[in-house]
Write a protein that holds these residues in place. Structure first.
Motif, PDB file in Angstrom:
ATOM      1  N   SER A 363       0.839  -1.204   0.000  1.00 59.08           N
ATOM      2  CA  SER A 363       0.000   0.000   0.000  1.00 59.08           C
ATOM      3  C   SER A 363       0.872   1.252   0.000  1.00 59.08           C
ATOM      4  CB  SER A 363      -0.931   0.000   1.216  1.00 59.08           C
ATOM      5  OG  SER A 363      -1.793  -1.118   1.190  1.00 59.08           O
ATOM      6  N   GLU A 381      -8.479   0.128  -2.217  1.00 58.30           N
ATOM      7  CA  GLU A 381      -9.830  -0.338  -1.900  1.00 58.30           C
ATOM      8  C   GLU A 381      -9.776  -1.370  -0.772  1.00 58.30           C
ATOM      9  OE1 GLU A 381     -12.446   0.961  -3.072  1.00 58.30           O
ATOM     10  OE2 GLU A 381     -11.557   2.162  -4.671  1.00 58.30           O
ATOM     11  N   PRO A 382     -10.704  -1.285   0.220  1.00 65.30           N
ATOM     12  CA  PRO A 382     -10.711  -2.250   1.336  1.00 65.30           C
ATOM     13  C   PRO A 382     -10.860  -3.692   0.879  1.00 65.30           C
ATOM     14  CG  PRO A 382     -12.109  -0.353   1.833  1.00 65.30           C
ATOM     15  CD  PRO A 382     -11.697  -0.223   0.401  1.00 65.30           C
ATOM     16  N   PHE A 385      -7.762  -6.126   0.568  1.00 66.51           N
ATOM     17  CA  PHE A 385      -7.081  -6.817   1.678  1.00 66.51           C
ATOM     18  C   PHE A 385      -7.382  -8.315   1.710  1.00 66.51           C
ATOM     19  CE2 PHE A 385      -6.943  -7.983   6.281  1.00 66.51           C
ATOM     20  CZ  PHE A 385      -5.566  -7.937   6.422  1.00 66.51           C
TER      21      PHE A 385
END
Length: 420
Positions: A363, A381-382, A385
């Motif tokens: 990131s 974007e979450p 993960f």
């Protein structure tokens, strides 16, 4: 007991686990950065490519003549056909108006320069940085947005003035310079700058659109309109005729930022107009974007493959060193599933640790790439993960599978005697 065996494995083989963890973290970090950039790169590359000019052209419907300029197929309007300048702000009312970076109207007029009636040149009227209003929105547009490669030695004219620019080749021919006055169509106009474009404009006079309209005697007339828009690469669906689409298919086509769909909406916004792509630009944008994404995919796969090889080597060495332990487990009654479960549990824990650290590092790398290359922020974007964790697990299991398979097949008799 199972948990203690996993814990002792990490405690006693710190160097092996650290080596595998570092390799996995680096691979996952690169994958995170490349995926994050690839998913957020479309608009950024498109915006960068907008510095190479407009990708859409709008002309009157009466446009019937074919013409090629620098290899680009254009259809200029007939002599009596013009767009209405008053309709241009309606572009801001289209569905994809946020993707419209800017637009520049053009109106070429043949004029006499000086006292010599034979000295006919083209005066090109346009917007430089014109402020327009649509509804409650005020915005600026013109060639300073759509034609950023135009370079001016001196100053840009004000759109509300009668000042002009001289193309550099015309300035050399007339021995003109910044600050001079030039007689155009019987009126004196101040030259505020020398224009260099590398195109036909170098031999022309470039002036505010209102001045060209005044000379032509047609207020509000526009011959053609160049539009610079952020678009997505063209695919088979983008090339479908909207007249043949119905329902959800039409909505999908209309609400996708294809160059064709934006051109279609420009035709809806500007009465009696015809809009089309400048294909040499629009298609090259899609090619560049596809190749950049392909390169990122190759880098990602190479990094993950290298990580899998490193994990495989570390796991194979670790299992070889623990062959006596495996033999003892089997001698005490542990079956093949139990032995495999122990090593896969270690691999899973290693993958989760490497995945979390790799995601954090990736990131940061993605944000640094965004700042250094695109001078903007890359959005992480979450949902990325869990995807990265899944990739880390798959890579670790793939790298460990062969070594674990050998561990499962160990004969306890030979393993305890150290002959395996």
């Amino acid at each position: 007991m199972f948990g203690r065996l996993v814990y002792e494995s990490f405690r006693r083989q710190k160097r092996r686990k650290l080596l595998a963890g570092v390799a996995l973290t680096l691979g996952v970090g690169v994958a995170t950065a490349m995926i994050a950039v690839a998913t957020d790169i479309g608009d950024k590359i498109s915006r960068e490519l907008r510095t190479y000019g407009a990708n859409l052209i709008v002309t009157p419907q009466e446009d019937t003549l074919d013409l090629q300029i620098d290899g680009v197929d254009l259809k200029p309007p007939s002599d009596g056909a013009y767009l209405n300048e008053a309709d241009l702000p309606k572009i801001r009312g289209t569905f994809w108006h946020h993707n419209i970076v800017g637009f520049a109207p053009m109106l070429p007029v043949t004029v006499h320069v000086g006292n010599d009636a034979a000295a006919n040149v083209t005066l090109l009227g346009t917007y430089f940085s014109k402020r327009l209003t649509f509804g409650k929105e005020e915005f600026a547009t013109g060639v300073r947005v759509t034609h950023p490669w135009w370079k001016v030695q001196g100053a840009w004219p004000n759109d509300n003035s009668s000042d002009v620019l001289l193309g550099e080749s015309l300035a050399a021919k007339l021995a003109g310079k910044t600050g001079d006055e030039i007689e155009v169509a019987g009126q004196a106009h101040r030259v505020v700058g020398i224009l260099s474009t590398g195109g036909a404009e170098d031999g022309q006079i470039v002036a505010p659109l209102a001045l060209a309209q005044q000379i032509l005697g047609k207020p509000g007339a526009v011959r053609r309109l160049y539009v610079s828009a952020l678009t997505k690469p063209e695919d088979a669906f983008a090339r479908r005729d909207p007249q043949t689409l119905r329902g959800a298919e039409y909505d999908r086509w209309y609400c996708s930022p294809y160059a064709a769909s934006i051109a279609f909406q420009l035709q809806e916004a500007i009465p009696h107009s015809h809009a089309e792509q400048i294909r040499q630009i629009a298609q090259n944008e899609g090619t560049v974007l596809s190749r950049v994404k392909g390169l990122m995919l190759l880098v990602t796969l190479a990094a993950l493959f290298a990580s899998a090889l490193a994990v495989s080597a570390a796991m194979a060495t670790a299992i070889f060193e623990r062959r006596t332990e495996v033999g003892l487990m089997k001698a005490l009654g542990a079956g093949n599933p139990a032995v495999a479960a122990l090593f896969f549990a270690e691999a899973l824990l290693l993958a989760l640790i490497g995945g979390v650290i790799g995601f954090a590092g990736g990131s940061l790398l993605a944000r640094q790439i965004g700042r250094s290359i695109f001078d903007s922020q890359i959005t992480i974007e979450p949902v990325l993960f869990p995807v990265i964790l899944a990739i880390a697990v798959i890579v670790t299991f793939a790298g460990s599978a062969m070594a674990i398979r050998r561990a499962v097949k160990l004969d306890p008799v030979y393993a305890l005697r150290g002959e395996a």
